[in-house]
Design a protein around this motif. Structure first.
Motif, short mmCIF file in Angstrom:
data_model
loop_
_atom_site.label_atom_id
_atom_site.label_comp_id
_atom_site.label_asym_id
_atom_site.label_seq_id
_atom_site.Cartn_x
_atom_site.Cartn_y
_atom_site.Cartn_z
N LEU A 105 0.86 -1.19 0.12
CA LEU A 105 -0.14 -0.14 -0.05
C LEU A 105 0.93 1.09 0.22
CD1 LEU A 105 -2.76 -1.17 2.54
CD2 LEU A 105 -2.82 -1.09 0.00
N GLY A 106 2.09 1.29 0.59
CA GLY A 106 2.81 2.31 0.76
C GLY A 106 3.90 2.48 -0.50
N TYR A 107 3.94 1.55 -1.34
CA TYR A 107 5.24 1.72 -2.24
C TYR A 107 4.89 2.91 -3.25
CZ TYR A 107 8.06 0.44 -6.21
OH TYR A 107 8.74 0.41 -7.23
N LYS A 108 5.82 3.61 -3.59
CA LYS A 108 5.78 4.92 -4.44
C LYS A 108 6.74 4.54 -5.46
CE LYS A 108 4.36 7.88 -0.52
NZ LYS A 108 4.76 9.06 0.29
N ASP A 109 6.38 5.34 -6.60
CA ASP A 109 7.22 5.51 -7.67
C ASP A 109 8.35 6.59 -7.45
OD1 ASP A 109 6.01 7.78 -8.22
OD2 ASP A 109 4.71 6.82 -9.85
N ASN A 110 9.11 6.92 -8.52
CA ASN A 110 10.08 7.88 -8.60
C ASN A 110 9.60 9.46 -8.14
OD1 ASN A 110 12.32 5.93 -8.84
ND2 ASN A 110 12.39 6.25 -10.99
N THR A 111 8.19 9.52 -8.57
CA THR A 111 7.83 10.95 -8.41
C THR A 111 7.08 11.05 -7.21
OG1 THR A 111 5.65 10.28 -9.50
CG2 THR A 111 7.35 11.15 -10.73
N GLY A 112 7.00 9.80 -6.35
CA GLY A 112 6.48 10.08 -4.92
C GLY A 112 5.00 9.49 -5.07
N GLU A 113 4.48 9.17 -6.13
CA GLU A 113 2.99 8.86 -6.11
C GLU A 113 2.90 7.24 -5.73
OE1 GLU A 113 0.38 10.85 -6.51
OE2 GLU A 113 1.86 12.57 -6.90
N LEU A 114 1.75 6.90 -4.90
CA LEU A 114 1.44 5.91 -4.73
C LEU A 114 0.77 4.92 -5.90
CD1 LEU A 114 -0.62 6.38 -1.59
CD2 LEU A 114 1.58 5.26 -1.59
N VAL A 115 1.79 3.68 -6.17
CA VAL A 115 1.49 3.05 -7.54
C VAL A 115 0.23 2.08 -7.37
CG1 VAL A 115 3.62 3.52 -8.26
CG2 VAL A 115 3.42 1.45 -6.98
N ASN A 116 0.23 1.46 -6.13
CA ASN A 116 -1.09 0.43 -5.94
C ASN A 116 -2.24 0.85 -5.30
OD1 ASN A 116 0.97 -1.77 -6.74
ND2 ASN A 116 2.11 -1.48 -4.82
N ARG A 117 -2.62 1.87 -5.93
CA ARG A 117 -3.93 2.56 -5.46
C ARG A 117 -4.96 1.82 -6.02
NH1 ARG A 117 -4.87 6.93 -1.71
NH2 ARG A 117 -3.13 8.48 -2.06
N GLY A 118 -4.75 0.78 -7.07
CA GLY A 118 -5.83 -0.09 -7.56
C GLY A 118 -6.02 -1.30 -6.88
N LEU A 119 -5.12 -1.67 -5.80
CA LEU A 119 -5.57 -2.69 -5.44
C LEU A 119 -6.95 -2.95 -4.31
CD1 LEU A 119 -1.86 -3.25 -3.60
CD2 LEU A 119 -2.84 -4.57 -5.45
N GLU A 120 -7.23 -4.12 -4.14
CA GLU A 120 -8.61 -4.26 -3.43
C GLU A 120 -8.21 -5.35 -2.25
OE1 GLU A 120 -11.46 -6.09 -5.95
OE2 GLU A 120 -10.87 -5.00 -7.67
N ASN A 168 10.61 -13.37 1.68
CA ASN A 168 11.06 -12.24 1.93
C ASN A 168 12.74 -12.31 2.13
OD1 ASN A 168 11.22 -12.89 4.67
ND2 ASN A 168 9.15 -11.91 5.19
N ASP A 169 13.12 -13.50 2.32
CA ASP A 169 14.54 -13.67 2.52
C ASP A 169 15.10 -12.55 3.63
OD1 ASP A 169 14.88 -16.02 1.07
OD2 ASP A 169 14.97 -14.73 -0.66
N TYR A 170 14.40 -12.33 4.91
CA TYR A 170 14.84 -11.44 6.00
C TYR A 170 14.82 -9.94 5.37
CZ TYR A 170 16.19 -15.64 8.23
OH TYR A 170 16.21 -16.90 8.82
N GLY A 171 13.98 -9.87 4.15
CA GLY A 171 14.05 -8.57 3.55
C GLY A 171 12.64 -8.01 3.69
N THR A 172 12.26 -7.47 2.55
CA THR A 172 10.67 -6.88 2.52
C THR A 172 10.09 -7.41 1.26
OG1 THR A 172 11.47 -4.90 1.14
CG2 THR A 172 11.36 -4.79 3.67
N SER A 173 8.96 -7.58 1.18
CA SER A 173 8.17 -8.03 -0.05
C SER A 173 7.04 -7.02 -0.30
CB SER A 173 7.49 -9.28 0.17
OG SER A 173 6.73 -9.66 1.06
N GLY A 174 6.49 -6.94 -1.39
CA GLY A 174 5.35 -5.89 -1.86
C GLY A 174 5.79 -4.52 -2.14
N ASP A 175 6.97 -4.41 -2.17
CA ASP A 175 7.53 -3.07 -2.60
C ASP A 175 7.69 -2.95 -4.09
OD1 ASP A 175 9.50 -4.62 -2.22
OD2 ASP A 175 10.92 -3.05 -1.72
N GLU A 176 6.42 -3.17 -4.96
CA GLU A 176 6.66 -3.15 -6.41
C GLU A 176 5.31 -3.01 -6.80
OE1 GLU A 176 6.93 -7.31 -7.84
OE2 GLU A 176 6.80 -8.01 -5.95
N LEU A 177 4.98 -2.76 -8.30
CA LEU A 177 3.90 -2.84 -8.88
C LEU A 177 3.01 -4.02 -8.58
CD1 LEU A 177 1.74 -1.01 -10.51
CD2 LEU A 177 3.00 -1.84 -12.54
N LEU A 178 1.70 -3.79 -8.18
CA LEU A 178 0.87 -5.18 -7.98
C LEU A 178 -0.55 -4.95 -8.70
CD1 LEU A 178 1.96 -5.78 -4.14
CD2 LEU A 178 2.83 -7.09 -6.18
#
Length: 202
Positions: A105-120, A168-178
């Motif tokens: 939900l919090g993932y943003k593109d290079n312009t600072g816009e949230l890219v996953n607004r379409g998620l349900e 997640n291999d001790y990292g994060t997951s979800g920080d991408e376009l979904l």
């Protein structure tokens, strides 16, 4: 900040006679960025049968679609019947909604816009049937079969893999376009054995 308000009401004896099987109504409400509306009704036809029914609605202000909490209604029902002092059977079914991970939900593109607004909201249809055997108050053995059907699960646009299937291999997951298009199911049997000492531990 999320504010929480809770109201409880127990029916008087006269109201119980009028309602017969209706014993208790409890209404809980949370208000704030996340909205929850839940009404649970506990009903008992006799000492051997117990039925529970309820409904919940979820919504949040992340997007216009998610704000429509009436679209995320989650009804559920469960029942338990005592065949004898030792044996009982139970069953339940319900529809549940859950927010995608906050990293998505919090993932943003290079312009600072949230890219996953379409998620349900993620959607899960769940059912279960089980049997229980009790040896007085000491030993309880239960066997339950369950089935879950998942829809609207976040799917990675980059590699076409559902987010729930990524480690997640001790990292994060979800920080991408979904996109909310993945589906899945889970089913199986669960066996539980519990030995307990009354008034001590189990």
């Amino acid at each position: 900040m999320i504010a929480r308000n809770t109201m409880s009401m127990i029916l008087s004896p006269s109201a119980e006679k009028a309602a017969r099987w209706l014993n208790l109504i409890r209404i809980s409400a949370n208000t704030g960025n996340t909205i929850n509306r839940r009404i649970e009704i506990y009903a008992s036809a006799d000492k051997r049968l117990t039925v529970s029914m309820g409904v919940r609605a979820d919504g949040c202000d992340y997007s216009t679609e998610m704000e429509r909490f009436w679209k995320q209604l989650s009804p559920r029902v469960s029942a338990s019947y005592a065949l004898s002092d030792s044996w009982s059977v139970s069953g339940s079914a319900g529809l549940f909604y859950q927010l995608p991970p906050y990293t998505a939900l919090g993932y943003k593109d290079n312009t600072g816009e949230l890219v996953n607004r379409g998620l349900e909201y993620m959607r899960v249809l769940q059912s279960a049937v089980g049997v229980n055997w009790r040896l007085r108050d000491r030993l309880v053995v239960s066997l339950e079969g369950f089935y879950k059907y998942y829809t609207d699960i976040p799917l990675s646009v980059a590699d076409d893999v559902p987010l729930t299937c990524k480690g997640n291999d001790y990292g994060t997951s979800g920080d991408e376009l979904l996109v909310s298009s993945a589906q899945g199911r889970a089913y199986g049997l669960e066996l539980m054995v519990r030995w307990q000492l009354p008034d001590r531990f189990n």
